[in-house]
Design an enzyme around this catalytic site. Structure first.
Site, PDB file in Angstrom:
ATOM      1  N   LYS B  63       0.839  -1.199   0.000  1.00  0.00           N
ATOM      2  CA  LYS B  63       0.000   0.000   0.000  1.00  0.00           C
ATOM      3  C   LYS B  63       0.872   1.245   0.000  1.00  0.00           C
ATOM      4  O   LYS B  63       0.640   2.188  -0.745  1.00  0.00           O
ATOM      5  CB  LYS B  63      -0.883   0.032   1.260  1.00  0.00           C
ATOM      6  CG  LYS B  63      -2.188  -0.724   1.126  1.00  0.00           C
ATOM      7  CD  LYS B  63      -2.974  -0.694   2.442  1.00  0.00           C
ATOM      8  CE  LYS B  63      -4.068  -1.741   2.392  1.00  0.00           C
ATOM      9  NZ  LYS B  63      -4.507  -2.198   3.698  1.00  0.00           N
ATOM     10  N   GLN B 107      -5.792  -2.108   9.488  1.00  0.00           N
ATOM     11  CA  GLN B 107      -5.540  -3.386   8.814  1.00  0.00           C
ATOM     12  C   GLN B 107      -6.171  -4.526   9.616  1.00  0.00           C
ATOM     13  O   GLN B 107      -5.944  -4.653  10.814  1.00  0.00           O
ATOM     14  CB  GLN B 107      -4.034  -3.600   8.665  1.00  0.00           C
ATOM     15  CG  GLN B 107      -3.631  -4.859   7.933  1.00  0.00           C
ATOM     16  CD  GLN B 107      -4.017  -4.821   6.454  1.00  0.00           C
ATOM     17  OE1 GLN B 107      -3.981  -3.772   5.808  1.00  0.00           O
ATOM     18  NE2 GLN B 107      -4.414  -5.955   5.924  1.00  0.00           N
ATOM     19  N   ASP B 130     -12.121   2.525   3.758  1.00  0.00           N
ATOM     20  CA  ASP B 130     -12.381   1.100   3.566  1.00  0.00           C
ATOM     21  C   ASP B 130     -13.877   0.830   3.428  1.00  0.00           C
ATOM     22  O   ASP B 130     -14.284  -0.221   2.925  1.00  0.00           O
ATOM     23  CB  ASP B 130     -11.827   0.307   4.760  1.00  0.00           C
ATOM     24  CG  ASP B 130     -10.691  -0.616   4.360  1.00  0.00           C
ATOM     25  OD1 ASP B 130     -10.521  -0.848   3.157  1.00  0.00           O
ATOM     26  OD2 ASP B 130      -9.983  -1.098   5.263  1.00  0.00           O
TER      27      ASP B 130
END
Ligand code: NDP
Ligand code: NDP
Lengths: 304, 304
Positions: B63, B107, B130
């Site tokens: 990322k 995460q 997200d």
């Protein structure tokens, strides 16, 4: 004992919303009495109605009557059709802050000059007894989340299945309709109960062949007698949410008389899902009231 | 021009996530440059990682690399596995308040002593790039609502269909898996694009016969090569989200080699959905940054 009286001569195929809702009402009434016996106040529901649609007024009157029969406090806030969106929002905010109010319901549809989502989003999530907030809808389908309230009509459908001994897990369910208030939430609730769910809507090209696979059919499209006998798998369970007026008479989305021949269980219209919705609304309001008044905590302390 | 290089000798059946994501990256990079040319700051993404799972660390490193290639600011917040839930929440809150941060990603999975929902719920909805907040998930399926962000992997699946010219409206889609991060949101997004969607999961008794009806299959179950050729309708489009390790090699949820014979289009693993997820994350972060920095407003003013 109206439930007992009505159970005579019951057709075993019929899932009778009047009987089931009467049973639940009895239970709610007892719970309200217990709450009050514990020194708490009665659960309180505010209904906000804007405009003068006769069907909405009838519905709100029925809510008030049932609420009062079961020992609830209820406040009807009847507003003229000219009320502005901001005025409605201000009223919602006032009741959000009122600790003596457990549930706030805004009767839909709202007049066209008012944005539905903007008003509904203002209802405090802990008082959203209709369960229409996106957080609630999202939580219904998500693992590890719990909706604060399950929307009333979908919850009514599930209760009818449960109380009729219909297994949901592992079954194929077809939901006709994907509206925010019925189709989508009932589909998510069935999925969360481990059914395999297909959601059909006006862009589905082959509804009959989808329905034919279903062990459980939920019809919520607002099209009179749309679902035909030939589409139904032998022995399927059919829940008819539709409320349509044909020649001045109420009928469902299912061709009831014919579909009943092949279904193992079916809800009639009227007398099916209809009576369940108000009861589920009051059940949600009762739960909200118990939480707000620390009922569970006081029970726990009195046991200790 | 890596995209151009890779397009040589392309199999027309393959939906190539590397090519599609490279195209989108190019576009994102140009947009970031425009943003900066307008005197704004670079979009900024915070990634919070708790513990030392090697796969998570690899993913976060990827990322960071992609973010930096495209001109993003990125902040990695690498925390020891012993970090408490409250400490993680406090960090989330700090970045919520930081106006120079456009997106916050925690995460997953988190270590077992931390409640996932409690942490994710703390992320400011305007920075939840997200898209895992229940409000977002609910809004994805609801009429008249717009999710602030579409979850990245599901959005990647839809982008791949769109950019491969696959029609979604009116088609039958079968989604295997109902997780919060893939199965459920992709099903809602397909429904909102007017597909007729069936959601299957581990309690579905007859997955092959469900899949057989699908024009579009999305496999997201985490079972290596689970979906077989015989289950696929001739000409179906197959999107394989699965990432499984078999004998140290990455493979999807679809028996790719054989399924490819009957599918009209299919995504490989690796090189399919995988590369899309990070790109969609950065695309969401860019959108967030534009809104936060009133980019659209300044464009509007400069046109006037
Ligand atoms: N018993 C009760 O207490 C309640 C009853 N109802 C009744 O349930 C019914 C549905 O209500 P509601 O969900 O609010 O209705 P909406 O009008 O909001 O939604 C109707 C849904 O049905 C779909 N639909 C409409 N026509 C067709 C068709 N010909 N074929 C396939 N799908 C179709 C629509 O598809 P698309 O999305 O593509 O437009 C939409 O998803 C109504 O009769 C209503 O009166 C509703 C609430 C409570
Ligand atoms: N390409 C990418 O960027 C990403 C890839 N992935 C990959 O996608 C896959 C799915 O991920 P995720 O959604 O997070 O997984 P989860 O484990 O959260 O969910 C798996 C889902 O698949 C269902 N399932 C599991 N086994 C079976 C089975 N034998 N038959 C039918 N259904 C089954 C489960 O059903 P039930 O609900 O009944 O338990 C569950 O709904 C994984 O391989 C993951 O690595 C995930 C995210 C991003």
């Amino acid at each position: 004992m109206s439930a007992a009286t009505t159970t005579t001569n019951v057709d075993p195929k019929i899932i009778d919303g009047r009987i089931i809702s009467a049973d639940i009402k009895k239970d709610i009434k007892i719970q309200v009495e217990k709450l009050i016996a514990q020194g708490k106040r009665a659960p309180c529901l505010v209904v906000i109605l804007v405009g003068d649609r006769p069907d909405s007024h009838t519905y709100v009157r029925n809510k008030k009557k049932t609420a009062s029969d079961l020992g609830f406090e209820s406040i009807d806030c009847l507003l003229p059709g000219t009320t502005t969106q901001q005025e409605v929002i201000d009223i919602v905010k006032k009741y959000n802050q009122d600790e003596a109010v457990d549930g706030i319901l805004v009767q839909l549809p709202l007049p066209s000059h008012i944005n539905e989502a903007s008003v509904l989003n203002e209802i405090d999530i802990s008082k959203d007894v209709d369960g229409f907030n996106p957080i609630n809808i999202g939580s219904l389908g998500m693992r590890g989340r719990n909706a604060t309230f399950q929307p009333c009509t979908p919850r009514g459908c599930i209760e009818m299945l449960d109380r009729s001994g219909v297994e949901i897990a592992g079954k194929k369910a077809v939901v006709l309709g994907r509206s925010n208030i019925v189709g989508l939430p009932v589909a998510l609730m069935l999925m969360n109960r481990d059914a395999t769910v297909t959601i059909c809507h006006s862009k589905t090209p082959d509804i009959p062949s989808q329905v034919k696979q279903a062990d459980i059919v939920i019809a919520a499209i607002g099209q009179a007698r749309f679902v035909k006998k030939e589409w139904i798998k032998e022995g399927a369970v059919v829940i008819d949410v539709g409320m349509n007026s044909v020649d001045g008479k109420l009928c469902g989305d299912v061709d009831y008389v014919n579909v009943k021949e092949v279904a193992s269980k079916i809800t009639p219209v009227p007398g099916g899902v209809g009576p369940m919705t108000i009861v589920m609304l009051l059940s949600n309001t009762l739960e909200s009231s118990k939480k707000r008044q620390n009922y569970y905590l006081s029970i726990y302390i009195s046991i200790m």
